[in-house]
Design a protein around this motif. Structure first.
Motif, mmCIF file in Angstrom:
data_model
loop_
_atom_site.group_PDB
_atom_site.id
_atom_site.type_symbol
_atom_site.label_atom_id
_atom_site.label_comp_id
_atom_site.label_asym_id
_atom_site.label_seq_id
_atom_site.Cartn_x
_atom_site.Cartn_y
_atom_site.Cartn_z
ATOM 1 N N CYS A 35 0.857 -1.179 0.000
ATOM 2 C CA CYS A 35 0.000 0.000 0.000
ATOM 3 C C CYS A 35 0.898 1.234 0.000
ATOM 4 O O CYS A 35 1.821 1.342 0.799
ATOM 5 C CB CYS A 35 -0.908 0.003 1.221
ATOM 6 N N ASN A 89 1.022 1.095 -5.014
ATOM 7 C CA ASN A 89 0.018 1.971 -5.619
ATOM 8 C C ASN A 89 0.183 3.409 -5.161
ATOM 9 O O ASN A 89 0.733 3.682 -4.092
ATOM 10 C CB ASN A 89 -1.382 1.490 -5.253
ATOM 11 N N CYS A 103 -7.122 -1.067 -4.096
ATOM 12 C CA CYS A 103 -6.005 -1.996 -3.923
ATOM 13 C C CYS A 103 -6.354 -3.391 -4.430
ATOM 14 O O CYS A 103 -5.481 -4.087 -4.953
ATOM 15 C CB CYS A 103 -5.523 -1.988 -2.477
ATOM 16 N N HIS A 142 -8.765 -1.245 6.055
ATOM 17 C CA HIS A 142 -8.354 -1.332 4.650
ATOM 18 C C HIS A 142 -8.088 -2.766 4.178
ATOM 19 O O HIS A 142 -8.644 -3.214 3.167
ATOM 20 C CB HIS A 142 -7.135 -0.428 4.456
ATOM 21 N N HIS A 143 -7.269 -3.490 4.902
ATOM 22 C CA HIS A 143 -6.914 -4.825 4.406
ATOM 23 C C HIS A 143 -8.002 -5.858 4.662
ATOM 24 O O HIS A 143 -8.152 -6.810 3.899
ATOM 25 C CB HIS A 143 -5.569 -5.255 4.990
ATOM 26 N N GLU A 169 -10.088 -5.355 1.755
ATOM 27 C CA GLU A 169 -9.455 -5.874 0.529
ATOM 28 C C GLU A 169 -9.620 -7.391 0.433
ATOM 29 O O GLU A 169 -9.917 -7.937 -0.634
ATOM 30 C CB GLU A 169 -7.965 -5.488 0.495
HETATM 31 ZN ZN ZN Z 1 -3.953 -0.458 -0.038
#
Ligand code: ZN
Ligand code: AMP
Length: 455
Positions: free
Chosen positions: A32, A70, A224, A249-250, A253
């Motif tokens: 990330c 990214n 992501c 976030h993860h 994801e």
């Molecule tokens: Zn990310």
């Protein structure tokens, strides 16, 4: 050739695991990266140093790596834990009276400068989120078809109850998420923990794309999933980020990517510990931060920060203080002087020390142990040439420019600095700058010969 076994701590299983690359010998990594609406601070840079240390260590141990990092130039909300607020890029654009594209370009360039100052080797790919909108729309469409998402008034939300493993990475449960919810619940969401996949444009006139659900922009988490799977495919070896990325976030994801792929996508999740300042997390939004260029203006070598970070375990929080940095600054300069004093004669790498150094790297990147070996080697009664050769070999992992002292002694004033700059330009594949620096060096009577670039 049999490669050494490497053990890394996997946040997903909460234990050290042996790295088993899907393609033997080649480790593929997604990291990330920055949200380019403000300057990066040294806390952000500590997180970006983790995959650099990982790659340099793997490289030293004989593996090859490929890394994607990214650049988030859309969709990161000001309050992402509860998925509220405005897009950070748009807020910055409004405050600075610039277009989001201008903001993104300026802060991406600043980020790449910071990366160079800290000897972070550039990633192989730096995809920008705005270049992957079509891929994101396709993923959101698939999630809707599969029943993992729903549309309300132009917004698309992920239904977290549709993914039984939701919470597994962060050890959250749906109940805990409800209990932890603060503020007014969004009445459009079926569950307060549902997160945004696509956000209706509302009044925004910039950074808006057409989609089957109307004009809008993507959520941060889908970026992501789209970039990692588009570039690395639906299985890759390692995903990195900061400890604060674990949730949401993860977690999000995983819910997105694995619902679509139907299997585990990432073999190993690695998270770097946060950098703290007087007991609180260094944060862009709170304003309690330092940029690496500010430290440089105060007279510190930027690599003193790298030295400081190397002394802590990457997973542990690290407290940043000016005194700590000053100590690291003295230590790194002194080490360079000693390497300069020891070099010049013959000497090869000490095999016994090197074996221990490799073992430390292979044990979940134990760089504090590696740094202790640097001190032990320096104190030892090995021949000076051996010390210099060993430290210079280790510096391909540590990245502290240890040979700079010897270059400064042996070259005309200023030349060592130009050589260092040129090496960094070459590592970043900026050949125009590298050629210009070669010319300047030539005028000083210094000729440079290059070894072919690796990878
Ligand atoms: Zn990310
Ligand atoms: P951002 O540019 O805000 O998206 O943040 C970039 C990266 O920096 C993220 O992966 C965060 O996990 C990480 N990060 C943010 N604050 C800190 C901190 N204080 N220490 C270490 N990493 C951080």
């Amino acid at each position: 050739m049999k490669l050494p076994s490497v053990r890394l701590y996997n946040t997903f299983t909460r234990r050290k695991e042996e790295l088993r690359p899907l393609q033997p010998g080649v480790v593929r990594i997604y990291s990330c990266g920055p949200t380019v609406y403000r300057y990066a601070h040294v806390g952000n840079l500590r997180t970006f140093m983790l995959p650099d240390l990982l790659r340099r260590s793997l490289d030293y141990l004989g593996y090859r790596t490929e890394q994607v990092m990214n650049i988030t130039d859309v969709g990161h909300l000001t309050d992402d834990t509860f998925d509220r607020g405005e897009d950070k890029m748009l807020v910055a654009a409004r405050l600075e009276k610039k277009s989001p594209e201008e903001i993104a370009a300026a802060y991406t360039a600043a980020f790449l400068d910071d990366v160079r100052l800290l000897n972070i080797r550039p990633a192989d790919h730096y995809p920008r989120a705005t270049a992957y909108i079509a891929e994101m729309i396709a993923l959101v469409g698939r999630l809707l078809e599969m029943g993992h998402a729903y549309v309300v008034g132009g917004n698309v939300y992920y239904d977290i109850t549709s993914f039984p493993a939701y919470g597994r990475l962060s050890r959250n449960t749906v109940e805990k998420l409800v209990a932890g919810y603060r503020g007014e619940p969004d009445p459009r969401k079926r569950h307060p923990g549902d997160f945004t996949l696509w956000k209706a444009a509302g009044e925004h006139r910039t950074q808006v794309w057409d989609s089957p659900w109307g004009p809008g922009f993507p959520g941060w988490h889908i970026e992501c999933s789209a970039m990692s799977m588009s570039i690395l495919g639906d299985r890759f070896d390692i995903h990195t980020g900061g400890a604060d990325n674990v949730f949401p976030h993860h977690e999000a994801e995983i819910a997105q990517s694995e619902a679509i792929a139907g299997h585990r996508v990432v073999s190993l999740w690695m998270h770097g510990g946060l950098l703290m300042l007087s007991g609180t997390r260094m944060a862009k939004s709170a304003g309690n931060f330092f940029r690496v260029t500010e430290l440089e203006e105060q007279g510190f070598d930027p690599l003193a920060f790298r030295y400081l970070a190397l002394q802590a375990k990457y997973r542990s929080p690290l407290n940043f203080s000016t005194e700590g940095l000053a100590g690291a600054d003295r230590a790194v300069r002194q080490l360079r002087e000693r390497v300069a004093a020891w070099s010049g004669g013959d000497g090869s790498v000490d095999a016994a020390f090197d074996e221990r150094f490799r073992a430390a790297l292979a044990d979940d990147l134990d760089l504090p142990a590696a740094m202790a070996m640097v001190a032990e080697l320096a104190r030892s009664d090995l021949a000076p040439g051996v010390k210099a050769a060993t430290l210079q070999a280790w510096d391909t992992v540590l990245g502290l420019d240890l040979k700079r002292g010897a270059m400064e002694r042996d070259l005309p004033p200023g030349a060592a600095d130009l050589i260092t700059q040129r090496e960094k330009a070459r590592a970043a594949k900026d050949f125009a700058t590298a050629d210009a620096l070669r010319e300047r060096l030539k005028k000083m009577g210094v000729r440079v010969a290059d070894a072919p670039l690796k990878d």
